[in-house]
Design a protein around this motif. Structure first.
Motif, PDB file in Angstrom:
ATOM      1  N   ILE A  41      21.001  -9.518  92.931  1.00  0.00           N
ATOM      2  CA  ILE A  41      21.609  -8.275  92.480  1.00  0.00           C
ATOM      3  C   ILE A  41      20.586  -7.474  91.682  1.00  0.00           C
ATOM      4  N   GLY A  42      20.835  -6.192  91.584  1.00  0.00           N
ATOM      5  CA  GLY A  42      19.983  -5.335  90.773  1.00  0.00           C
ATOM      6  C   GLY A  42      18.711  -4.921  91.483  1.00  0.00           C
ATOM      7  N   TYR A  43      17.761  -4.504  90.671  1.00  0.00           N
ATOM      8  CA  TYR A  43      16.498  -3.966  91.160  1.00  0.00           C
ATOM      9  C   TYR A  43      15.346  -4.607  90.398  1.00  0.00           C
ATOM     10  N   LYS A  44      14.148  -4.520  90.969  1.00  0.00           N
ATOM     11  CA  LYS A  44      12.978  -5.003  90.244  1.00  0.00           C
ATOM     12  C   LYS A  44      12.899  -4.273  88.907  1.00  0.00           C
ATOM     13  N   TYR A  45      12.503  -4.978  87.865  1.00  0.00           N
ATOM     14  CA  TYR A  45      12.347  -4.387  86.537  1.00  0.00           C
ATOM     15  C   TYR A  45      11.358  -3.231  86.589  1.00  0.00           C
ATOM     16  N   LEU A  46      10.238  -3.434  87.251  1.00  0.00           N
ATOM     17  CA  LEU A  46       9.243  -2.386  87.478  1.00  0.00           C
ATOM     18  C   LEU A  46       9.032  -2.239  88.981  1.00  0.00           C
ATOM     19  N   SER A  47       9.023  -1.040  89.477  1.00  0.00           N
ATOM     20  CA  SER A  47       8.853  -0.845  90.926  1.00  0.00           C
ATOM     21  C   SER A  47       7.493  -1.341  91.402  1.00  0.00           C
ATOM     22  N   THR A  48       6.537  -1.473  90.500  1.00  0.00           N
ATOM     23  CA  THR A  48       5.189  -1.896  90.869  1.00  0.00           C
ATOM     24  C   THR A  48       4.985  -3.407  90.841  1.00  0.00           C
ATOM     25  N   GLN A  49       5.980  -4.171  90.380  1.00  0.00           N
ATOM     26  CA  GLN A  49       5.783  -5.617  90.284  1.00  0.00           C
ATOM     27  C   GLN A  49       5.798  -6.254  91.664  1.00  0.00           C
ATOM     28  N   THR A  50       5.019  -7.311  91.824  1.00  0.00           N
ATOM     29  CA  THR A  50       4.885  -8.010  93.094  1.00  0.00           C
ATOM     30  C   THR A  50       6.114  -8.853  93.412  1.00  0.00           C
ATOM     31  N   PRO A  92      13.954 -14.983  84.123  1.00  0.00           N
ATOM     32  CA  PRO A  92      14.969 -15.913  83.600  1.00  0.00           C
ATOM     33  C   PRO A  92      14.589 -17.376  83.809  1.00  0.00           C
ATOM     34  N   GLU A  93      14.994 -18.222  82.894  1.00  0.00           N
ATOM     35  CA  GLU A  93      14.713 -19.653  82.978  1.00  0.00           C
ATOM     36  C   GLU A  93      15.299 -20.251  84.257  1.00  0.00           C
ATOM     37  N   SER A  94      16.455 -19.762  84.698  1.00  0.00           N
ATOM     38  CA  SER A  94      17.049 -20.309  85.925  1.00  0.00           C
ATOM     39  C   SER A  94      16.155 -20.058  87.137  1.00  0.00           C
ATOM     40  N   ILE A  95      15.462 -18.943  87.170  1.00  0.00           N
ATOM     41  CA  ILE A  95      14.544 -18.646  88.277  1.00  0.00           C
ATOM     42  C   ILE A  95      13.336 -19.579  88.210  1.00  0.00           C
ATOM     43  N   LYS A  96      12.848 -19.837  87.007  1.00  0.00           N
ATOM     44  CA  LYS A  96      11.723 -20.772  86.842  1.00  0.00           C
ATOM     45  C   LYS A  96      12.138 -22.180  87.257  1.00  0.00           C
ATOM     46  N   ALA A  97      13.324 -22.609  86.837  1.00  0.00           N
ATOM     47  CA  ALA A  97      13.809 -23.950  87.192  1.00  0.00           C
ATOM     48  C   ALA A  97      13.992 -24.075  88.705  1.00  0.00           C
ATOM     49  N   ALA A  98      14.515 -23.031  89.336  1.00  0.00           N
ATOM     50  CA  ALA A  98      14.694 -23.046  90.787  1.00  0.00           C
ATOM     51  C   ALA A  98      13.342 -23.108  91.499  1.00  0.00           C
ATOM     52  N   GLU A 133      10.172 -10.431  92.774  1.00  0.00           N
ATOM     53  CA  GLU A 133      11.512  -9.865  92.609  1.00  0.00           C
ATOM     54  C   GLU A 133      12.048  -9.931  91.180  1.00  0.00           C
ATOM     55  N   HIS A 134      11.486 -10.812  90.362  1.00  0.00           N
ATOM     56  CA  HIS A 134      11.949 -10.964  88.975  1.00  0.00           C
ATOM     57  C   HIS A 134      10.818 -10.641  88.029  1.00  0.00           C
ATOM     58  N   PRO A 135      11.146 -10.097  86.859  1.00  0.00           N
ATOM     59  CA  PRO A 135      12.461  -9.815  86.292  1.00  0.00           C
ATOM     60  C   PRO A 135      13.147  -8.645  86.997  1.00  0.00           C
ATOM     61  N   ARG A 136      14.454  -8.467  86.696  1.00  0.00           N
ATOM     62  CA  ARG A 136      15.268  -7.446  87.353  1.00  0.00           C
ATOM     63  C   ARG A 136      16.026  -6.613  86.328  1.00  0.00           C
ATOM     64  N   LYS A 137      16.542  -5.490  86.807  1.00  0.00           N
ATOM     65  CA  LYS A 137      17.398  -4.643  85.980  1.00  0.00           C
ATOM     66  C   LYS A 137      18.702  -4.401  86.733  1.00  0.00           C
ATOM     67  N   TYR A 145      18.591   5.191  81.320  1.00  0.00           N
ATOM     68  CA  TYR A 145      19.317   5.455  82.563  1.00  0.00           C
ATOM     69  C   TYR A 145      20.558   4.582  82.715  1.00  0.00           C
ATOM     70  N   GLY A 146      20.829   3.733  81.736  1.00  0.00           N
ATOM     71  CA  GLY A 146      22.008   2.875  81.781  1.00  0.00           C
ATOM     72  C   GLY A 146      21.784   1.531  82.439  1.00  0.00           C
ATOM     73  N   TYR A 147      20.530   1.173  82.708  1.00  0.00           N
ATOM     74  CA  TYR A 147      20.233  -0.121  83.288  1.00  0.00           C
ATOM     75  C   TYR A 147      20.042  -1.150  82.188  1.00  0.00           C
ATOM     76  N   ALA A 148      20.658  -2.308  82.376  1.00  0.00           N
ATOM     77  CA  ALA A 148      20.405  -3.442  81.485  1.00  0.00           C
ATOM     78  C   ALA A 148      19.212  -4.177  82.062  1.00  0.00           C
ATOM     79  N   TYR A 149      18.364  -4.683  81.191  1.00  0.00           N
ATOM     80  CA  TYR A 149      17.179  -5.365  81.686  1.00  0.00           C
ATOM     81  C   TYR A 149      16.690  -6.405  80.693  1.00  0.00           C
ATOM     82  N   ASP A 150      15.901  -7.303  81.219  1.00  0.00           N
ATOM     83  CA  ASP A 150      15.158  -8.258  80.420  1.00  0.00           C
ATOM     84  C   ASP A 150      13.786  -8.296  81.064  1.00  0.00           C
ATOM     85  N   SER A 151      12.752  -8.098  80.308  1.00  0.00           N
ATOM     86  CA  SER A 151      11.408  -8.023  80.880  1.00  0.00           C
ATOM     87  C   SER A 151      10.800  -9.399  81.162  1.00  0.00           C
ATOM     88  N   ASP A 152      11.538 -10.472  80.895  1.00  0.00           N
ATOM     89  CA  ASP A 152      11.061 -11.826  81.173  1.00  0.00           C
ATOM     90  C   ASP A 152      11.767 -12.393  82.404  1.00  0.00           C
TER      91      ASP A 152
END
Length: 179
Positions: free
Chosen positions: A57-66, A101-107, A68-72, A92-99
């Motif tokens: 779900i969501g979008y890449k945090y930065l459009s330039t990142q290689t 997520p630990e679940s993505i690292k664990a996966a 898919e994560h982090p996301r907004k 713009y009303g997007y929630a984001y975390d620039s890191d």
């Protein structure tokens, strides 16, 4: 001691990867922990590519990142994120975390282990043959053909554990995976 960087992976250093493998009793985890850094890097990068094929779900945090994560995400700015943690809200009303997520690292770690197990296994189960790219085979009067893209029950992943982590994380889109 200097950390050995890993590009294009959610696990960004070999030292972090080896630390996450410490104490894991599975043969594939032990073998990966003992492998050289080039081999470990390959499995981490391949695991990350597989995870990035997953529908999120969501979008890449930065459009330039290689990756898919982090996301907004678009969420109600007056509430926490659907994952129970407070995220920053941009103008713009997007929630984001620039890191990442630990679940993505664990996966990523679980997928690397699953890949290693799948690719180094001498198994001839239908699933392992499909995962290795076999489209069909014949043995005497017996023949079998596989449907393209049906190599795994877990989307783009080889690891059920990685799949379960992603599905429970709240980041995966559920609808595209329902068949």
């Amino acid at each position: 001691m200097t950390d050995t960087a890993v590009a294009n992976s959610y696990i960004t250093t070999i030292e972090d990867f080896e630390s996450r493998l410490t104490g894991d009793p599975r043969a594939s985890a032990i073998a990966l922990a003992a492998a050289d850094s080039t081999t470990q890097t390959w499995y981490l990068q391949k695991a990350t590519k597989n995870i990035d094929q997953f529908p999120f779900i969501g979008y890449k945090y930065l459009s330039t990142q290689t990756l898919e994560h982090p996301r907004k995400f678009i969420v109600n700015p007056e509430t926490d994120s659907p994952w129970g943690i407070a995220l920053s809200i941009d103008s713009y009303g997007y929630a984001y975390d620039s890191d990442v997520p630990e679940s993505i690292k664990a996966a990523t770690v679980e997928e690397a282990i699953g890949l290693y197990s799948s690719l180094t296994s001498a198994s001839t189960s239908e699933e392992s043959l499909q995962a290795k790219g076999v489209a069909s085979f014949s043995l005497g009067k017996l023949s079998m053909s596989f449907v393209p893209g049906s190599a795994t029950k877990y989307g783009s992943l080889h690891s059920k554990d990685a799949y379960d982590i992603l599905m429970s994380s709240g980041y995966a889109e559920m609808a595209p995976l329902i068949q």
